[in-house]
Write a protein that holds these residues in place. Structure first.
Motif, PDB file in Angstrom:
ATOM      1  N   PHE A   1      23.054  -1.798   2.540  1.00  0.00           N
ATOM      2  CA  PHE A   1      23.042  -2.771   1.462  1.00  0.00           C
ATOM      3  C   PHE A   1      23.079  -2.041   0.121  1.00  0.00           C
ATOM      4  CE2 PHE A   1      20.526  -5.589  -1.312  1.00  0.00           C
ATOM      5  CZ  PHE A   1      21.278  -6.731  -1.198  1.00  0.00           C
ATOM      6  N   PRO A   2      24.200  -2.099  -0.602  1.00  0.00           N
ATOM      7  CA  PRO A   2      24.355  -1.274  -1.796  1.00  0.00           C
ATOM      8  C   PRO A   2      23.655  -1.779  -3.051  1.00  0.00           C
ATOM      9  CG  PRO A   2      26.327  -2.564  -1.449  1.00  0.00           C
ATOM     10  CD  PRO A   2      25.416  -2.832  -0.279  1.00  0.00           C
ATOM     11  N   ALA A   3      23.235  -3.024  -3.093  1.00  0.00           N
ATOM     12  CA  ALA A   3      22.672  -3.593  -4.324  1.00  0.00           C
ATOM     13  C   ALA A   3      21.311  -2.979  -4.651  1.00  0.00           C
ATOM     14  CB  ALA A   3      22.532  -5.107  -4.194  1.00  0.00           C
ATOM     15  N   GLN A   4      21.004  -2.979  -5.929  1.00  0.00           N
ATOM     16  CA  GLN A   4      19.684  -2.562  -6.398  1.00  0.00           C
ATOM     17  C   GLN A   4      18.700  -3.679  -6.061  1.00  0.00           C
ATOM     18  OE1 GLN A   4      19.568  -1.685 -10.607  1.00  0.00           O
ATOM     19  NE2 GLN A   4      17.397  -2.137 -10.742  1.00  0.00           N
ATOM     20  N   ILE A   5      17.507  -3.317  -5.616  1.00  0.00           N
ATOM     21  CA  ILE A   5      16.480  -4.312  -5.313  1.00  0.00           C
ATOM     22  C   ILE A   5      15.235  -3.972  -6.121  1.00  0.00           C
ATOM     23  CG2 ILE A   5      14.993  -5.342  -3.564  1.00  0.00           C
ATOM     24  CD1 ILE A   5      17.099  -4.688  -1.486  1.00  0.00           C
ATOM     25  N   ASP A   6      14.762  -4.962  -6.860  1.00  0.00           N
ATOM     26  CA  ASP A   6      13.519  -4.825  -7.621  1.00  0.00           C
ATOM     27  C   ASP A   6      12.558  -5.901  -7.143  1.00  0.00           C
ATOM     28  OD1 ASP A   6      14.343  -2.712  -9.480  1.00  0.00           O
ATOM     29  OD2 ASP A   6      15.712  -4.222 -10.276  1.00  0.00           O
ATOM     30  N   VAL A   7      11.279  -5.570  -7.111  1.00  0.00           N
ATOM     31  CA  VAL A   7      10.276  -6.512  -6.644  1.00  0.00           C
ATOM     32  C   VAL A   7       9.214  -6.691  -7.722  1.00  0.00           C
ATOM     33  CG1 VAL A   7       8.515  -6.986  -4.890  1.00  0.00           C
ATOM     34  CG2 VAL A   7      10.635  -5.810  -4.249  1.00  0.00           C
ATOM     35  N   VAL A   8       8.958  -7.945  -8.064  1.00  0.00           N
ATOM     36  CA  VAL A   8       7.822  -8.300  -8.895  1.00  0.00           C
ATOM     37  C   VAL A   8       6.732  -8.696  -7.902  1.00  0.00           C
ATOM     38  CG1 VAL A   8       6.940  -9.878 -10.656  1.00  0.00           C
ATOM     39  CG2 VAL A   8       9.345  -9.162 -10.722  1.00  0.00           C
ATOM     40  N   PRO A   9       5.702  -7.873  -7.740  1.00  0.00           N
ATOM     41  CA  PRO A   9       4.712  -8.140  -6.690  1.00  0.00           C
ATOM     42  C   PRO A   9       4.021  -9.492  -6.870  1.00  0.00           C
ATOM     43  CG  PRO A   9       4.462  -5.922  -7.540  1.00  0.00           C
ATOM     44  CD  PRO A   9       5.414  -6.639  -8.459  1.00  0.00           C
ATOM     45  N   GLY A  10       3.810 -10.153  -5.747  1.00  0.00           N
ATOM     46  CA  GLY A  10       3.081 -11.411  -5.735  1.00  0.00           C
ATOM     47  C   GLY A  10       1.721 -11.232  -5.089  1.00  0.00           C
ATOM     48  N   ASN A  11       0.995 -12.330  -4.944  1.00  0.00           N
ATOM     49  CA  ASN A  11      -0.358 -12.244  -4.401  1.00  0.00           C
ATOM     50  C   ASN A  11      -0.392 -11.823  -2.934  1.00  0.00           C
ATOM     51  OD1 ASN A  11       0.753 -14.892  -3.851  1.00  0.00           O
ATOM     52  ND2 ASN A  11      -1.268 -15.493  -3.123  1.00  0.00           N
ATOM     53  N   HIS A  12       0.707 -11.955  -2.208  1.00  0.00           N
ATOM     54  CA  HIS A  12       0.750 -11.526  -0.806  1.00  0.00           C
ATOM     55  C   HIS A  12       1.192 -10.070  -0.649  1.00  0.00           C
ATOM     56  CE1 HIS A  12       0.163 -15.191   1.689  1.00  0.00           C
ATOM     57  NE2 HIS A  12       0.393 -15.774   0.518  1.00  0.00           N
ATOM     58  N   ASP A  13       1.580  -9.426  -1.718  1.00  0.00           N
ATOM     59  CA  ASP A  13       2.182  -8.102  -1.624  1.00  0.00           C
ATOM     60  C   ASP A  13       1.200  -6.948  -1.621  1.00  0.00           C
ATOM     61  OD1 ASP A  13       4.907  -8.798  -1.326  1.00  0.00           O
ATOM     62  OD2 ASP A  13       5.006  -9.314  -3.448  1.00  0.00           O
ATOM     63  N   ARG A  14      -0.001  -7.200  -1.107  1.00  0.00           N
ATOM     64  CA  ARG A  14      -0.946  -6.092  -0.917  1.00  0.00           C
ATOM     65  C   ARG A  14      -0.324  -5.130   0.095  1.00  0.00           C
ATOM     66  NH1 ARG A  14      -3.559 -10.780  -0.054  1.00  0.00           N
ATOM     67  NH2 ARG A  14      -3.558 -10.322   2.164  1.00  0.00           N
ATOM     68  N   GLY A  15      -0.315  -3.901  -0.206  1.00  0.00           N
ATOM     69  CA  GLY A  15       0.273  -2.932   0.707  1.00  0.00           C
ATOM     70  C   GLY A  15       1.749  -2.689   0.454  1.00  0.00           C
ATOM     71  N   LEU A  16       2.287  -3.305  -0.594  1.00  0.00           N
ATOM     72  CA  LEU A  16       3.705  -3.098  -0.916  1.00  0.00           C
ATOM     73  C   LEU A  16       3.994  -1.636  -1.210  1.00  0.00           C
ATOM     74  CD1 LEU A  16       6.490  -4.391  -1.433  1.00  0.00           C
ATOM     75  CD2 LEU A  16       5.776  -4.756  -3.792  1.00  0.00           C
ATOM     76  N   HIS A  17       3.100  -0.969  -1.897  1.00  0.00           N
ATOM     77  CA  HIS A  17       3.300   0.459  -2.209  1.00  0.00           C
ATOM     78  C   HIS A  17       3.408   1.292  -0.933  1.00  0.00           C
ATOM     79  CE1 HIS A  17      -1.032  -0.040  -1.711  1.00  0.00           C
ATOM     80  NE2 HIS A  17      -1.091   1.239  -1.411  1.00  0.00           N
ATOM     81  N   ARG A  18       2.615   0.933   0.085  1.00  0.00           N
ATOM     82  CA  ARG A  18       2.663   1.651   1.363  1.00  0.00           C
ATOM     83  C   ARG A  18       3.997   1.405   2.074  1.00  0.00           C
ATOM     84  NH1 ARG A  18       0.938  -0.013   6.494  1.00  0.00           N
ATOM     85  NH2 ARG A  18       0.088  -1.870   5.509  1.00  0.00           N
TER      86      ARG A  18
END
Length: 100
Positions: free
Chosen positions: A80-97
């Motif tokens: 998937f060539p597109a850039q993906i950015d994430v604005v963390p939400g309240n469920h995104d605990r552990g997103l960094h991991r």
């Protein structure tokens, strides 16, 4: 001169929700992640998006962020060539991991 780039905004994908529910004894189909990734791929193709912004809740819960989920998303992401950015939400605990 401005470039003509398409950005797709998505929210509440909750990847790993089925995995989290299964760990708590709720039977959900394994194909939910594949279906979600397929819908996202179709949306990217339909919009010719070069960038995807996830507006919160990319993941559902740390318990659902399994190695098989991470492998499936990484495999999808590799093609998937597109850039993906994430604005963390309240469920995104552990997103960094998961990002690592």
């Amino acid at each position: 001169m401005a470039s003509n780039h398409s950005t797709l905004l998505v929210a509440d994908t909750h990847f790993g929700k089925a995995e989290a529910y299964r760990k708590h004894g709720v039977a959900l189909p394994v194909s939910l992640l594949d279906d979600s990734l397929d819908r996202l791929s179709r949306a990217v193709r339909a919009t010719a998006a070069e960038r995807v912004i996830v507006l919160g809740d990319l993941l559902h819960a740390p318990v659902g962020t399994t190695s098989s989920l991470l492998e499936a998303v990484a495999e999808w992401r590799a093609g998937f060539p597109a850039q993906i950015d994430v604005v963390p939400g309240n469920h995104d605990r552990g997103l960094h991991r998961a990002a690592a």
